[in-house]
Design an enzyme around this catalytic site. Structure first.
Site, PDB file in Angstrom:
ATOM      1  N   HIS A 311       2.663 -38.248   6.669  1.00 56.31           N
ATOM      2  CA  HIS A 311       2.602 -36.985   7.048  1.00 56.31           C
ATOM      3  C   HIS A 311       2.418 -35.724   5.770  1.00 56.31           C
ATOM      4  CE1 HIS A 311       5.294 -34.474   8.259  1.00 56.31           C
ATOM      5  NE2 HIS A 311       4.964 -33.427   9.105  1.00 56.31           N
ATOM      6  N   ASN A 312       1.514 -34.640   6.048  1.00 52.59           N
ATOM      7  CA  ASN A 312       1.629 -33.289   4.927  1.00 52.59           C
ATOM      8  C   ASN A 312       1.509 -34.045   3.881  1.00 52.59           C
ATOM      9  OD1 ASN A 312       2.679 -31.445   7.114  1.00 52.59           O
ATOM     10  ND2 ASN A 312       4.926 -31.171   6.666  1.00 52.59           N
ATOM     11  N   GLU A 341      -3.394 -35.667   6.293  1.00 54.39           N
ATOM     12  CA  GLU A 341      -3.327 -34.284   6.748  1.00 54.39           C
ATOM     13  C   GLU A 341      -3.569 -33.217   5.546  1.00 54.39           C
ATOM     14  OE1 GLU A 341       0.020 -31.827   9.916  1.00 54.39           O
ATOM     15  OE2 GLU A 341       0.528 -33.972   8.307  1.00 54.39           O
ATOM     16  N   ASP A 343      -3.461 -28.787   5.959  1.00 51.55           N
ATOM     17  CA  ASP A 343      -2.396 -27.505   6.819  1.00 51.55           C
ATOM     18  C   ASP A 343      -3.411 -26.312   5.847  1.00 51.55           C
ATOM     19  OD1 ASP A 343      -0.386 -28.429   8.484  1.00 51.55           O
ATOM     20  OD2 ASP A 343       0.825 -27.622   7.475  1.00 51.55           O
ATOM     21  N   HIS A 356       2.233 -26.054   2.544  1.00 52.26           N
ATOM     22  CA  HIS A 356       3.259 -25.996   4.347  1.00 52.26           C
ATOM     23  C   HIS A 356       3.602 -25.030   4.088  1.00 52.26           C
ATOM     24  CE1 HIS A 356       6.676 -28.106   6.785  1.00 52.26           C
ATOM     25  NE2 HIS A 356       5.620 -27.643   7.149  1.00 52.26           N
ATOM     26  N   GLU A 390      -4.830 -29.517  10.669  1.00 49.05           N
ATOM     27  CA  GLU A 390      -3.815 -28.310  11.004  1.00 49.05           C
ATOM     28  C   GLU A 390      -4.587 -27.014  10.971  1.00 49.05           C
ATOM     29  OE1 GLU A 390      -0.150 -27.353  13.000  1.00 49.05           O
ATOM     30  OE2 GLU A 390      -1.309 -29.062  13.016  1.00 49.05           O
TER      31      GLU A 390
END
Length: 760
Positions: A311-312, A341, A343, A356, A390
């Site tokens: 995640h992230n 991932e 963003d 983020h 994302e």
């Protein structure tokens, strides 16, 4: 000449013969770089043991630092770190290199005075790493003894007096009364000089580490107490290790491989030393070595596997102010992670950035992430990597993203269905070897893009609604956070949409809706609280949903400290992509490492048959409805060896206890502890038996934790090891402990006896 002296002579001859090691031995001044503005000269030198690198500031009087070659995972040449890239205009790549350490320790970026000096260190350290990796068990133990000798020999005279030995015992976690210590010291001091020299110290160490627990087992099966005949060894393997097939060949192989005495090998017998070597080897480990290798069927549809997921991935610390770095991707991918991932947000000069959003985390360029992905995706595993996007970018910068993906990744990026035909189901990891799959929004369906229905004017909506959902799910009412995650309705560029094939992100409505309308290539994401709610209310439907298509579960937005949720709950429901903060050590990452350390560390683990079959109705909350046969697990925790110190306070020695935890379906969740042993981290002995009932063995993980007992505060963590229940070898086994970071801490281990039986 003693063995140790020979080994030491061999090592010094190696240094004299090798020019790279020779120049490291002399020492070199290099710049240590931390940023564009922090560049300081340090003097680096390889120590005589060929294992330790010593360095200090050029200023006189400054304290020095050291690190072990064993802590270095890799050496990268040139500008291969963000720090060195930031000073690329100042120093040429042939003078720069990066030392990458194991675990979560930061890199060491260095600039040598010349390209030749840089090459000496690059090649020299690589040779030392290779040498270390090729060391046998005996050599490793010798090295360990040698390290302790050096630590204890304060005045560096190559001898150890009794005071130094007493200090050493404290360092080694041994609480021994002075009288007993003096008796051992005097016995080992063969020369009666009042000091221990090289081979005398080895004798002292051997007396100190006498394995009475293993000797007891050895003598139980040995006819004369001195050796195991081939028949004795076969009896042990059958009765204790529950070996059934090819016992004779296996016994011969073990004798050939682990017996140090040439005479014993010739007579096909095993001495106590050989028996101990076998029990501390990978074959004597609790983890079945055949399951460490790739052993599962890799030709099932993608949704039939648990997939190691991050995640992230760009964050190295917390979610609010943490540092974003491509190192996050390198570390995750090298650990076998198969879903990372990004963003993405609009950046300066039409270059998309990764961070983020709406926080103070630092920013990196999307193209740098894609470059790293291209370089590192398939170093640890050949099986496919999913890039979960994302997307918060404008259409213009989405086009740039698509361009970077296509140009940098080339053939690695999967842009069309395999074999150019419309598929009827998800392809397998085997089919997708060497491919990177994009997970994101897509305009229309796979059918439309294959039939050429989608035209440039057709637009889709961008955001996955994930951040909004996670805050709403958690009933968070803090306006200062809520206003940041408003849904922005943006258009999706056709170029980026075309990069999505088998992982189209869709909003989840209900299991009923999915059963009727969902396509196999669609994937929904769930916040952890939403996933838990579905498991509670409709566990069997969730399992069935995951037998047909992919699901991703990610941490709540409230976990701003980058903490993790328990992934086991999600695996129990068959969720494949359970995304964790890889940068945060703890029980959750131990479970993740435990599940994925099987099957060649390839990042894919085949789900149990009852979770793949759409005709079965497995409910993790009520597994006994499926007619499963429970098993009994009995673990006798016998002893511990050379457990690391956790408290650096002078003279403090640990009081170890062992906790065994079962992680699985709710019915199987359990933990039991041994008693604690006062003041002995060196060779504690328990002989405590812990019993468990396992209802769904295929989903269970077993975690062994050693803690330092403290009656007034929380126990301190000492070491752990986690493995799938299905990978356990029965019998007398050693468990080689790992640190909080998941790195090995040799020779720290536990010795246990394991029995698994059917419950009638």
């Amino acid at each position: 000449m003693t063995e140790r002296q020979m080994a030491s002579t061999e090592r010094s001859l190696r240094i004299q013969a090798d020019d790279d090691l020779k120049s490291m031995f002399v020492g070199t001044v290099m710049r240590k770089i931390k940023s564009r503005t922090w560049k300081k000269q340090r003097y680096f030198r390889l120590q005589e043991d060929c294992m330790t690198i010593w360095y200090k500031s050029k200023k006189a009087g400054n304290t020095h630092s050291t690190f072990s070659v064993g802590d270095v995972e890799a050496v990268r040449e040139g500008h291969q770190s963000e720090v060195l890239l930031s000073i690329a205009d100042e120093f040429p790549p042939d003078r720069c290199f990066t030392l990458v350490f194991r675990g979560r320790r930061g890199n060491l970026d260095l600039v040598a005075e010349s390209a030749g000096e840089a090459q000496s260190w690059i090649k020299g350290i690589r040779k030392l790493i290779d040498n270390l990796e090729n060391m046998g068990q005996r050599e490793k133990l010798d090295q360990w003894i040698c390290d302790w000798f050096k630590k204890a020999d304060k005045n560096r005279d190559g001898q150890m007096n009794f005071k130094e030995v007493q200090d050493l015992l404290k360092m080694m976690n041994v609480d021994m009364n002075e009288h007993h210590a003096l008796r051992l010291f005097t016995t080992a001091d063969k020369s009666q000089s009042g000091t221990l020299e090289d081979d005398e110290f080895v004798l002292f160490y051997k007396m100190l580490t006498q394995r009475e627990d293993v000797l007891r087992v050895f003598q139980e099966y040995s006819g004369d107490g001195q050796k195991l005949t081939l028949q004795d060894l076969k009896d042990f393997l059958r009765e204790e290790q529950l070996r059934e097939d090819g016992v004779q060949q296996y016994a011969l192989k073990l004798t050939e491989r682990y017996e140090p005495s040439d005479t014993a090998r010739m007579l096909q017998v095993m001495t106590f030393d050989g028996f101990l070597m076998y029990l501390t080897s990978p074959e004597g480990s609790i983890f079945n070595p055949t399951m460490v290798e790739l052993y599962q069927d890799m030709t099932q549809p993608l949704c039939h596997y648990f997939i190691s997921s991050s995640h992230n991935t760009y964050l190295l610390e917390d979610q609010i102010r943490g540092h974003s770095s491509v190192e996050g991707y390198i570390r995750a991918l090298k650990r076998g992670c198969r879903c990372v991932e990004v963003d993405c947000w609009d950046g300066p000069n039409e270059e998309p950035i990764v961070y983020h959003g709406h926080t103070f985390t630092s920013k990196i360029f999307f193209k740098d992430v894609v470059t790293v992905l291209g370089n590192y995706a398939f170093k640890a595993s050949q099986y496919p990597v999913i890039l979960s996007i994302e997307n918060h970018c404008s259409v213009e910068q989405q086009k740039v993203m698509a361009q970077h993906l296509t140009q940098i990744l080339g053939d690695k990026l999967l842009k069309t269905p395999l074999h150019g035909k419309f598929p009827i189901g998800l392809p397998s990891p085997e089919d997708l070897k060497g491919k990177i799959l994009l997970k994101g929004k897509k305009i229309g369906g796979l059918e439309d893009s294959m039939n050429g229905v989608v035209d440039d004017s057709l637009m889709g909506e961008v955001s996955d609604e994930e951040e909004t959902a996670e805050f709403n799910d958690d009933h968070h009412r803090n306006d200062s956070i809520r206003h940041r995650v408003k849904k922005s309705k943006q258009s999706l560029s056709k170029e980026l949409s075309d990069c999505v094939v088998y992982c189209k992100s869709v909003h989840f409505s209900s299991f009923k809706h999915s059963q009727i309308h969902s396509k196999f290539y669609e994937i929904s994401s769930f916040t952890e609280s939403k996933a838990r709610k579905h498991i509670r209310e409709a566990g069997a439907e969730f399992v069935l949903h995951n037998a047909r298509q992919l699901s991703r579960v990610y941490p709540s937005g409230l976990r701003t400290d980058s903490s993790n949720f328990n992934p086991q709950d999600m695996w129990n429901a068959g969720c494949q992509i359970v995304a964790l903060n890889f940068q945060t050590a703890g029980v959750e990452m131990d479970l993740n490492d435990g599940l994925f350390c099987q099957n060649g560390h390839c990042g894919y683990v085949l789900k149990p048959a009852f979770m793949r079959n759409i005709d079965e109705r497995f409910d993790p909350e009520n597994p006994q409805n499926g007619g499963y046969k429970p098993l009994s697990l009995s673990i006798q925790v016998i002893s511990g060896q050379q457990l690391p110190k956790v408290n650096i306070k002078e003279g403090s020695i640990i009081d170890p206890l062992v906790r065994v935890e079962i992680h699985g379906v709710p019915l199987d969740q359990a933990k039991q502890e041994t008693r604690y042993i006062d003041n002995n981290g060196f060779n504690p002995v328990w002989y405590d038996t812990l019993q468990f009932t396992i209802h769904v063995p295929e989903l269970a993980l077993v975690r062994f934790v050693v803690e330092d007992y403290d009656k007034t505060s929380k126990n301190d963590f000492v070491g752990q090891f986690t493995l799938p229940f299905t990978c356990i070898q029965p019998g007398y086994r050693h468990i080689h402990l790992l640190s909080k970071d998941g790195t090995s801490i040799p020779p720290s281990s536990l010795f246990v006896h394991v029995r698994i039986t059917k419950l009638t």
